[in-house]
Design a protein around this motif. Structure first.
Motif, PDB file in Angstrom:
ATOM      1  N   LEU A  60       0.816  -1.214   0.000  1.00  0.00           N
ATOM      2  CA  LEU A  60       0.000   0.000   0.000  1.00  0.00           C
ATOM      3  C   LEU A  60       0.850   1.264   0.000  1.00  0.00           C
ATOM      4  O   LEU A  60       0.455   2.290  -0.557  1.00  0.00           O
ATOM      5  CB  LEU A  60      -0.937  -0.005   1.218  1.00  0.00           C
ATOM      6  CG  LEU A  60      -1.937  -1.157   1.265  1.00  0.00           C
ATOM      7  CD1 LEU A  60      -2.793  -1.070   2.529  1.00  0.00           C
ATOM      8  CD2 LEU A  60      -2.827  -1.152   0.030  1.00  0.00           C
ATOM      9  N   ALA A  61       2.019   1.201   0.643  1.00  0.00           N
ATOM     10  CA  ALA A  61       2.888   2.372   0.660  1.00  0.00           C
ATOM     11  C   ALA A  61       3.369   2.705  -0.747  1.00  0.00           C
ATOM     12  O   ALA A  61       3.545   3.877  -1.095  1.00  0.00           O
ATOM     13  CB  ALA A  61       4.079   2.134   1.593  1.00  0.00           C
ATOM     14  N   ALA A  62       3.587   1.682  -1.566  1.00  0.00           N
ATOM     15  CA  ALA A  62       4.009   1.916  -2.950  1.00  0.00           C
ATOM     16  C   ALA A  62       2.914   2.626  -3.733  1.00  0.00           C
ATOM     17  O   ALA A  62       3.191   3.484  -4.576  1.00  0.00           O
ATOM     18  CB  ALA A  62       4.370   0.586  -3.614  1.00  0.00           C
ATOM     19  N   VAL A  63       1.661   2.257  -3.451  1.00  0.00           N
ATOM     20  CA  VAL A  63       0.534   2.923  -4.106  1.00  0.00           C
ATOM     21  C   VAL A  63       0.506   4.396  -3.737  1.00  0.00           C
ATOM     22  O   VAL A  63       0.306   5.275  -4.591  1.00  0.00           O
ATOM     23  CB  VAL A  63      -0.797   2.248  -3.718  1.00  0.00           C
ATOM     24  CG1 VAL A  63      -1.986   3.025  -4.271  1.00  0.00           C
ATOM     25  CG2 VAL A  63      -0.817   0.812  -4.217  1.00  0.00           C
ATOM     26  N   LEU A  64       0.699   4.685  -2.444  1.00  0.00           N
ATOM     27  CA  LEU A  64       0.723   6.073  -1.983  1.00  0.00           C
ATOM     28  C   LEU A  64       1.867   6.831  -2.626  1.00  0.00           C
ATOM     29  O   LEU A  64       1.705   7.962  -3.090  1.00  0.00           O
ATOM     30  CB  LEU A  64       0.857   6.120  -0.461  1.00  0.00           C
ATOM     31  CG  LEU A  64       1.065   7.507   0.159  1.00  0.00           C
ATOM     32  CD1 LEU A  64      -0.104   8.420  -0.143  1.00  0.00           C
ATOM     33  CD2 LEU A  64       1.278   7.398   1.659  1.00  0.00           C
ATOM     34  N   ALA A  65       3.049   6.212  -2.666  1.00  0.00           N
ATOM     35  CA  ALA A  65       4.210   6.881  -3.234  1.00  0.00           C
ATOM     36  C   ALA A  65       4.031   7.151  -4.720  1.00  0.00           C
ATOM     37  O   ALA A  65       4.570   8.119  -5.251  1.00  0.00           O
ATOM     38  CB  ALA A  65       5.458   6.025  -3.008  1.00  0.00           C
ATOM     39  N   ALA A  66       3.261   6.294  -5.397  1.00  0.00           N
ATOM     40  CA  ALA A  66       3.086   6.439  -6.841  1.00  0.00           C
ATOM     41  C   ALA A  66       1.899   7.328  -7.206  1.00  0.00           C
ATOM     42  O   ALA A  66       1.801   7.788  -8.346  1.00  0.00           O
ATOM     43  CB  ALA A  66       2.904   5.058  -7.473  1.00  0.00           C
ATOM     44  N   SER A  67       0.983   7.538  -6.268  1.00  0.00           N
ATOM     45  CA  SER A  67      -0.213   8.334  -6.550  1.00  0.00           C
ATOM     46  C   SER A  67       0.000   9.781  -6.117  1.00  0.00           C
ATOM     47  O   SER A  67       0.149  10.069  -4.930  1.00  0.00           O
ATOM     48  CB  SER A  67      -1.419   7.746  -5.812  1.00  0.00           C
ATOM     49  OG  SER A  67      -2.530   8.615  -5.897  1.00  0.00           O
ATOM     50  N   ALA A  68      -0.004  10.684  -7.089  1.00  0.00           N
ATOM     51  CA  ALA A  68       0.212  12.104  -6.789  1.00  0.00           C
ATOM     52  C   ALA A  68      -0.894  12.647  -5.887  1.00  0.00           C
ATOM     53  O   ALA A  68      -0.637  13.422  -4.965  1.00  0.00           O
ATOM     54  CB  ALA A  68       0.289  12.909  -8.081  1.00  0.00           C
ATOM     55  N   THR A  69      -2.131  12.220  -6.148  1.00  0.00           N
ATOM     56  CA  THR A  69      -3.256  12.726  -5.359  1.00  0.00           C
ATOM     57  C   THR A  69      -3.182  12.250  -3.914  1.00  0.00           C
ATOM     58  O   THR A  69      -3.306  13.041  -2.976  1.00  0.00           O
ATOM     59  CB  THR A  69      -4.596  12.274  -5.970  1.00  0.00           C
ATOM     60  OG1 THR A  69      -4.689  12.771  -7.311  1.00  0.00           O
ATOM     61  CG2 THR A  69      -5.764  12.799  -5.150  1.00  0.00           C
ATOM     62  N   ALA A  70      -2.975  10.940  -3.730  1.00  0.00           N
ATOM     63  CA  ALA A  70      -2.892  10.392  -2.379  1.00  0.00           C
ATOM     64  C   ALA A  70      -1.703  10.982  -1.627  1.00  0.00           C
ATOM     65  O   ALA A  70      -1.800  11.323  -0.444  1.00  0.00           O
ATOM     66  CB  ALA A  70      -2.776   8.868  -2.433  1.00  0.00           C
ATOM     67  N   TYR A  71      -0.582  11.109  -2.321  1.00  0.00           N
ATOM     68  CA  TYR A  71       0.608  11.672  -1.693  1.00  0.00           C
ATOM     69  C   TYR A  71       0.340  13.105  -1.237  1.00  0.00           C
ATOM     70  O   TYR A  71       0.709  13.495  -0.128  1.00  0.00           O
ATOM     71  CB  TYR A  71       1.777  11.641  -2.672  1.00  0.00           C
ATOM     72  CG  TYR A  71       3.075  12.163  -2.108  1.00  0.00           C
ATOM     73  CD1 TYR A  71       3.985  11.315  -1.491  1.00  0.00           C
ATOM     74  CD2 TYR A  71       3.392  13.520  -2.175  1.00  0.00           C
ATOM     75  CE1 TYR A  71       5.168  11.792  -0.959  1.00  0.00           C
ATOM     76  CE2 TYR A  71       4.576  14.011  -1.649  1.00  0.00           C
ATOM     77  CZ  TYR A  71       5.459  13.140  -1.052  1.00  0.00           C
ATOM     78  OH  TYR A  71       6.629  13.630  -0.534  1.00  0.00           O
ATOM     79  N   THR A  72      -0.314  13.891  -2.095  1.00  0.00           N
ATOM     80  CA  THR A  72      -0.578  15.296  -1.766  1.00  0.00           C
ATOM     81  C   THR A  72      -1.513  15.416  -0.576  1.00  0.00           C
ATOM     82  O   THR A  72      -1.313  16.261   0.306  1.00  0.00           O
ATOM     83  CB  THR A  72      -1.187  16.017  -2.983  1.00  0.00           C
ATOM     84  OG1 THR A  72      -0.257  15.967  -4.073  1.00  0.00           O
ATOM     85  CG2 THR A  72      -1.488  17.479  -2.651  1.00  0.00           C
ATOM     86  N   VAL A  73      -2.547  14.560  -0.523  1.00  0.00           N
ATOM     87  CA  VAL A  73      -3.492  14.615   0.592  1.00  0.00           C
ATOM     88  C   VAL A  73      -2.778  14.328   1.913  1.00  0.00           C
ATOM     89  O   VAL A  73      -2.914  15.074   2.890  1.00  0.00           O
ATOM     90  CB  VAL A  73      -4.647  13.608   0.380  1.00  0.00           C
ATOM     91  CG1 VAL A  73      -5.486  13.476   1.650  1.00  0.00           C
ATOM     92  CG2 VAL A  73      -5.523  14.052  -0.782  1.00  0.00           C
ATOM     93  N   VAL A  74      -2.009  13.242   1.948  1.00  0.00           N
ATOM     94  CA  VAL A  74      -1.295  12.892   3.179  1.00  0.00           C
ATOM     95  C   VAL A  74      -0.257  13.960   3.513  1.00  0.00           C
ATOM     96  O   VAL A  74      -0.069  14.330   4.675  1.00  0.00           O
ATOM     97  CB  VAL A  74      -0.623  11.508   3.040  1.00  0.00           C
ATOM     98  CG1 VAL A  74       0.217  11.199   4.275  1.00  0.00           C
ATOM     99  CG2 VAL A  74      -1.673  10.435   2.846  1.00  0.00           C
ATOM    100  N   LYS A  75       0.410  14.476   2.486  1.00  0.00           N
ATOM    101  CA  LYS A  75       1.422  15.505   2.695  1.00  0.00           C
ATOM    102  C   LYS A  75       0.821  16.754   3.337  1.00  0.00           C
ATOM    103  O   LYS A  75       1.373  17.301   4.302  1.00  0.00           O
ATOM    104  CB  LYS A  75       2.061  15.881   1.353  1.00  0.00           C
ATOM    105  CG  LYS A  75       3.107  16.973   1.440  1.00  0.00           C
ATOM    106  CD  LYS A  75       3.671  17.326   0.074  1.00  0.00           C
ATOM    107  CE  LYS A  75       2.686  18.102  -0.745  1.00  0.00           C
ATOM    108  NZ  LYS A  75       3.296  18.620  -2.003  1.00  0.00           N
ATOM    109  N   LEU A  76      -0.322  17.201   2.832  1.00  0.00           N
ATOM    110  CA  LEU A  76      -0.942  18.409   3.370  1.00  0.00           C
ATOM    111  C   LEU A  76      -1.484  18.177   4.778  1.00  0.00           C
ATOM    112  O   LEU A  76      -1.417  19.076   5.630  1.00  0.00           O
ATOM    113  CB  LEU A  76      -2.060  18.878   2.432  1.00  0.00           C
ATOM    114  CG  LEU A  76      -1.590  19.385   1.056  1.00  0.00           C
ATOM    115  CD1 LEU A  76      -2.780  19.799   0.206  1.00  0.00           C
ATOM    116  CD2 LEU A  76      -0.613  20.559   1.216  1.00  0.00           C
TER     117      LEU A  76
END
Length: 207
Positions: A60-76
């Motif tokens: 699942l972490a790979a999915v997050l790392a590869a998904s710009a949208t998911a990454y941005t949500v968690v990042k913010l």
């Protein structure tokens, strides 16, 4: 395999001791509420790393790392939480110079320390990138990939627990110094600025 694990442990140890948001959060808790809260915060941070380890092994972490949208949500979300903690520290510094008898709880950090450590770590998407990008290159080749990454995730959590736990105890020995109103006020301001700085860095970081 032993040589590979020791080499990986050396890399993970170097990454663990580099100051970051975790150390700033632990500093605020340990100095503001004592070593008990400091260690609970460390426990939350360690649990957060284990959560990322499970997500990494599950893919699942790979999915997050590869998904710009998911990454941005968690990042913010993570950036917002660090900014909140930083603003809280700055607000506490405004009353840090008062005698303890006048405001006994004015400078004590709020909230559950374990949850603070857990949330600050789980909402750090850089760990997803770190685990999915670096752990596979460090994992022992003699083990299946998922077992090797699980082993290194546990090792990283253990190193973090020892390092930050030791750091908390060092702070505890000097707490009398940090409890001086002027010193506490300065430390709260420095910690607040550092946390806000990390929050802004996380918010503006590229995936």
């Amino acid at each position: 395999m032993f040589t590979e694990i020791m080499a990986a442990a050396g890399v993970l140890a170097l990454l663990t001791v580099v100051p970051g948001p975790d150390m700033a959060v632990v500093t605020e808790r340990a100095v503001g509420a004592g070593w008990h809260d400091g260690l609970r915060t460390v426990g939350g941070i360690t649990a957060g790393l284990l959560v990322w380890g499970v997500l990494t092994v599950a893919g699942l972490a790979a999915v997050l790392a590869a998904s710009a949208t998911a990454y941005t949500v968690v990042k913010l979300l993570g950036a917002g939480y660090l900014l909140f903690l930083g603003a809280q520290a700055l607000w506490q510094s405004r009353r840090g110079g008062r005698p303890a008898a006048a405001a006994p709880d004015a400078t004590t950090p709020r909230g559950n320390p374990w949850r603070t450590g857990l949330v600050s770590n789980v909402l750090n998407p850089k760990i997803a990138v770190f685990y999915t990008g670096l752990l596979p290159t460090l994992a022992p080749h003699s083990l299946p990939s998922h077992l090797g990454m699980a082993l290194l995730a546990v090792l990283h959590a253990a190193l973090t627990l020892v390092w930050l736990g030791g750091y908390v105890m060092v702070l505890a020995t000097a707490r009398a110094f940090f409890e001086r109103p002027t010193v506490r006020r300065v430390l709260d301001r420095v910690t607040g600025v550092v946390l806000i700085g990390f929050g802004l860095k996380v918010a503006t970081a590229d995936s």
